[in-house]
Write a protein that holds these residues in place. Structure first.
Motif, PDB file in Angstrom:
ATOM      1  N   LYS A  22      36.598 -55.652 -40.507  1.00 58.12           N
ATOM      2  CA  LYS A  22      35.166 -55.573 -40.751  1.00 58.12           C
ATOM      3  C   LYS A  22      34.847 -56.302 -42.046  1.00 58.12           C
ATOM      4  O   LYS A  22      35.406 -55.996 -43.086  1.00 58.12           O
ATOM      5  CB  LYS A  22      34.739 -54.109 -40.876  1.00 58.12           C
ATOM      6  CG  LYS A  22      33.248 -53.932 -41.133  1.00 58.12           C
ATOM      7  CD  LYS A  22      32.915 -52.475 -41.268  1.00 58.12           C
ATOM      8  CE  LYS A  22      31.420 -52.287 -41.482  1.00 58.12           C
ATOM      9  NZ  LYS A  22      30.981 -52.887 -42.737  1.00 58.12           N
ATOM     10  N   ASP A 219      20.152 -58.626 -38.916  1.00 61.36           N
ATOM     11  CA  ASP A 219      20.213 -57.221 -38.503  1.00 61.36           C
ATOM     12  C   ASP A 219      19.158 -56.438 -39.281  1.00 61.36           C
ATOM     13  O   ASP A 219      19.351 -56.104 -40.443  1.00 61.36           O
ATOM     14  CB  ASP A 219      21.611 -56.661 -38.768  1.00 61.36           C
ATOM     15  CG  ASP A 219      21.718 -55.177 -38.443  1.00 61.36           C
ATOM     16  OD1 ASP A 219      20.756 -54.605 -37.910  1.00 61.36           O
ATOM     17  OD2 ASP A 219      22.788 -54.599 -38.724  1.00 61.36           O
ATOM     18  N   SER A 224      24.128 -53.588 -43.149  1.00 62.49           N
ATOM     19  CA  SER A 224      25.187 -54.328 -43.821  1.00 62.49           C
ATOM     20  C   SER A 224      25.434 -53.763 -45.220  1.00 62.49           C
ATOM     21  O   SER A 224      24.496 -53.513 -45.980  1.00 62.49           O
ATOM     22  CB  SER A 224      24.821 -55.813 -43.928  1.00 62.49           C
ATOM     23  OG  SER A 224      24.992 -56.464 -42.691  1.00 62.49           O
ATOM     24  N   ASP A 285      26.956 -59.866 -45.853  1.00 56.17           N
ATOM     25  CA  ASP A 285      27.693 -59.302 -44.722  1.00 56.17           C
ATOM     26  C   ASP A 285      27.041 -59.628 -43.386  1.00 56.17           C
ATOM     27  O   ASP A 285      27.730 -59.706 -42.355  1.00 56.17           O
ATOM     28  CB  ASP A 285      27.828 -57.786 -44.876  1.00 56.17           C
ATOM     29  CG  ASP A 285      28.841 -57.403 -45.959  1.00 56.17           C
ATOM     30  OD1 ASP A 285      29.539 -58.304 -46.457  1.00 56.17           O
ATOM     31  OD2 ASP A 285      28.915 -56.216 -46.307  1.00 56.17           O
ATOM     32  N   ASP A 286      25.724 -59.807 -43.364  1.00 54.34           N
ATOM     33  CA  ASP A 286      25.074 -60.266 -42.131  1.00 54.34           C
ATOM     34  C   ASP A 286      25.676 -61.590 -41.683  1.00 54.34           C
ATOM     35  O   ASP A 286      25.893 -61.818 -40.484  1.00 54.34           O
ATOM     36  CB  ASP A 286      23.566 -60.445 -42.351  1.00 54.34           C
ATOM     37  CG  ASP A 286      22.763 -59.185 -42.075  1.00 54.34           C
ATOM     38  OD1 ASP A 286      23.315 -58.073 -42.266  1.00 54.34           O
ATOM     39  OD2 ASP A 286      21.585 -59.298 -41.687  1.00 54.34           O
ATOM     40  N   TYR A 288      28.739 -62.845 -42.391  1.00 53.70           N
ATOM     41  CA  TYR A 288      30.098 -62.651 -41.879  1.00 53.70           C
ATOM     42  C   TYR A 288      30.070 -62.036 -40.484  1.00 53.70           C
ATOM     43  O   TYR A 288      30.815 -62.442 -39.589  1.00 53.70           O
ATOM     44  CB  TYR A 288      30.891 -61.747 -42.829  1.00 53.70           C
ATOM     45  CG  TYR A 288      31.557 -62.479 -43.967  1.00 53.70           C
ATOM     46  CD1 TYR A 288      32.763 -63.134 -43.796  1.00 53.70           C
ATOM     47  CD2 TYR A 288      30.979 -62.485 -45.233  1.00 53.70           C
ATOM     48  CE1 TYR A 288      33.386 -63.791 -44.837  1.00 53.70           C
ATOM     49  CE2 TYR A 288      31.593 -63.138 -46.288  1.00 53.70           C
ATOM     50  CZ  TYR A 288      32.801 -63.789 -46.091  1.00 53.70           C
ATOM     51  OH  TYR A 288      33.404 -64.440 -47.136  1.00 53.70           O
ATOM     52  N   ARG A 289      29.228 -61.037 -40.297  1.00 55.89           N
ATOM     53  CA  ARG A 289      29.171 -60.364 -38.995  1.00 55.89           C
ATOM     54  C   ARG A 289      28.687 -61.307 -37.902  1.00 55.89           C
ATOM     55  O   ARG A 289      29.217 -61.306 -36.789  1.00 55.89           O
ATOM     56  CB  ARG A 289      28.255 -59.141 -39.091  1.00 55.89           C
ATOM     57  CG  ARG A 289      28.809 -58.001 -39.946  1.00 55.89           C
ATOM     58  CD  ARG A 289      27.740 -56.957 -40.221  1.00 55.89           C
ATOM     59  NE  ARG A 289      27.200 -56.413 -38.976  1.00 55.89           N
ATOM     60  CZ  ARG A 289      25.990 -55.867 -38.867  1.00 55.89           C
ATOM     61  NH1 ARG A 289      25.171 -55.838 -39.919  1.00 55.89           N
ATOM     62  NH2 ARG A 289      25.588 -55.385 -37.713  1.00 55.89           N
ATOM     63  N   GLU A 292      31.456 -63.794 -36.962  1.00 59.04           N
ATOM     64  CA  GLU A 292      32.454 -63.181 -36.091  1.00 59.04           C
ATOM     65  C   GLU A 292      31.908 -63.021 -34.674  1.00 59.04           C
ATOM     66  O   GLU A 292      32.594 -63.317 -33.688  1.00 59.04           O
ATOM     67  CB  GLU A 292      32.868 -61.817 -36.643  1.00 59.04           C
ATOM     68  CG  GLU A 292      33.871 -61.098 -35.747  1.00 59.04           C
ATOM     69  CD  GLU A 292      34.340 -59.781 -36.346  1.00 59.04           C
ATOM     70  OE1 GLU A 292      35.262 -59.178 -35.766  1.00 59.04           O
ATOM     71  OE2 GLU A 292      33.781 -59.364 -37.370  1.00 59.04           O
ATOM     72  N   LYS A 293      30.667 -62.573 -34.553  1.00 53.77           N
ATOM     73  CA  LYS A 293      30.072 -62.369 -33.238  1.00 53.77           C
ATOM     74  C   LYS A 293      29.981 -63.685 -32.462  1.00 53.77           C
ATOM     75  O   LYS A 293      30.264 -63.738 -31.261  1.00 53.77           O
ATOM     76  CB  LYS A 293      28.683 -61.749 -33.389  1.00 53.77           C
ATOM     77  CG  LYS A 293      27.975 -61.453 -32.070  1.00 53.77           C
ATOM     78  CD  LYS A 293      26.614 -60.828 -32.313  1.00 53.77           C
ATOM     79  CE  LYS A 293      25.883 -60.596 -30.989  1.00 53.77           C
ATOM     80  NZ  LYS A 293      26.486 -59.514 -30.186  1.00 53.77           N
TER      81      LYS A 293
END
Length: 355
Positions: A22, A219, A224, A285-286, A288-289, A292-293
């Motif tokens: 994560k 998001d 995040s 973090d948005d 990075y997320r 990954e998605k």
């Protein structure tokens, strides 16, 4: 002396290279799993430049002030970076959605960038973002369309999103090839960018050649970790702003609706995407997320983390060296992915009218 290149992670999709842990703003310098290199520190010149920008940001009206005062404050702040005199600003009417064409000299008539401005869905306009559009257009050899989508809270979700989708649809119906179109957005504009393309995908419309998200807010549940962890570092986005802006934009809508928060959408089949984020950004973090998605969905995603940069630092390009460099990198990505059309066509600078 030139500044170091940004940290970068690139994946060709398929899921195998996606981050296995994560992502967290507290461990973003642990980069093996994401293949990100983080450069440490900023040069003295950049620190001085950033401090001047922070002084401007601290002088803004607080986000709880009346919305018209906030909008005037944004206009005043960004008026410090005027559009160069050799750039044309031409009115645009995207089948009822107003905006402007930003046309640097000698650019291609074919290559188009649709740029969606940020401002927490509540402030910003084609006027505030014409300067960054002029830099993107000059470096990417493209005309840039900046629209004035409807703003919250007067026009809550999905009004502004509908305008963004209709502007993209209008470009297609005006005869522009998807392979000649890039779509970019900063902050809330990056949210609208992905959500508009989710609508286009659901309607079976061809998607653009590439997309660029600058400090995107993907998001709107604001879950995040970096929204809190970077609270003392990101002067651009004050404490509490994300919750306030999400409520003003969504009102009674569900923040987990994929059209509100594209992080929860089906992004399979999306075009190559460049994700830019600053190391001090609340939305770190948005980024990075989302990276990954996208990789898990098989999308070619490139993540670049620029150390110490705050939210949407590109808009301060005339005041900040890294802002200029980041804009050039955006243009490189657009040039790499759009069809070769380096010479301007003869004739009108306006697109063909809608059939």
């Amino acid at each position: 002396m030139t500044s170091p290149r940004p940290a970068r992670a690139r994946g060709s999709g398929g899921g195998a290279s996606a981050c296995s842990e994560k992502p967290s703003s507290r461990s973003c310098d642990v980069t093996d799993s994401c293949r990100v290199r983080i450069f440490k520190g900023v040069f003295v010149m950049s620190v001085a430049q950033l401090e001047k920008i922070y002084e401007l940001l601290r002088a803004r009206p607080h986000f709880t002030e009346p919305i018209e005062k906030r909008r005037r404050g944004g206009d005043i702040m960004l008026s410090r970076t005027p559009v160069p005199e050799d750039v044309q600003i031409l009115p645009a009417d995207c089948d009822g959605v107003p905006g402007v064409w930003v046309v640097p000299p000698g650019v291609s008539e074919k290559r188009i960038v649709l740029h969606l401005h940020g401002g927490g869905f509540m402030i910003g306009s084609s006027r505030t973002h014409s300067e960054i559009a002029s830099r993107i257009g000059r470096a990417a050899q493209a005309r840039v369309l900046v629209i004035d989508y409807r703003l919250a809270p007067e026009n809550p979700f999905p009004a502004g999103l509908e305008d963004c989708f209709h502007a993209y649809e209008w470009l297609l119906e005006s005869g522009h090839e998807p392979s000649d179109i890039a779509v970019s957005g900063d902050s809330a504009g990056a949210t609208l960018m992905l959500s508009a393309l989710l609508i286009a995908k659901s309607k079976g419309l061809p998607l653009p050649a590439c997309v660029v998200g600058i400090s995107g807010w993907y998001d709107l549940t604001n879950s995040s970790e970096s929204i809190r962890a970077n609270g003392n570092r990101d002067v651009f986005v004050p404490e509490g702003f994300n919750d306030w802006a999400a409520k003003g934009y969504l009102q009674d809508a569900d923040p987990r609706d994929p059209l509100a928060s594209p992080m929860f959408g089906d992004l399979a089949g999306f075009p190559p995407m460049l994700i830019h984020i600053g190391g001090a950004d609340r939305l770190l973090d948005d980024a990075y997320r989302l990276h990954e998605k996208l990789q898990v969905a098989g999308v070619d995603s490139t993540l670049e983390v620029w150390p110490e940069m705050p939210h949407a630092w590109h808009v301060f390009g005339q005041m900040l060296s890294e802002g200029l460099q980041a804009t050039e990198r955006v243009a490189e990505f657009i040039l790499e992915h759009t069809r070769s059309s380096s010479l301007p066509d003869s004739g009108d600078t306006e697109p063909r009218s809608r059939a």
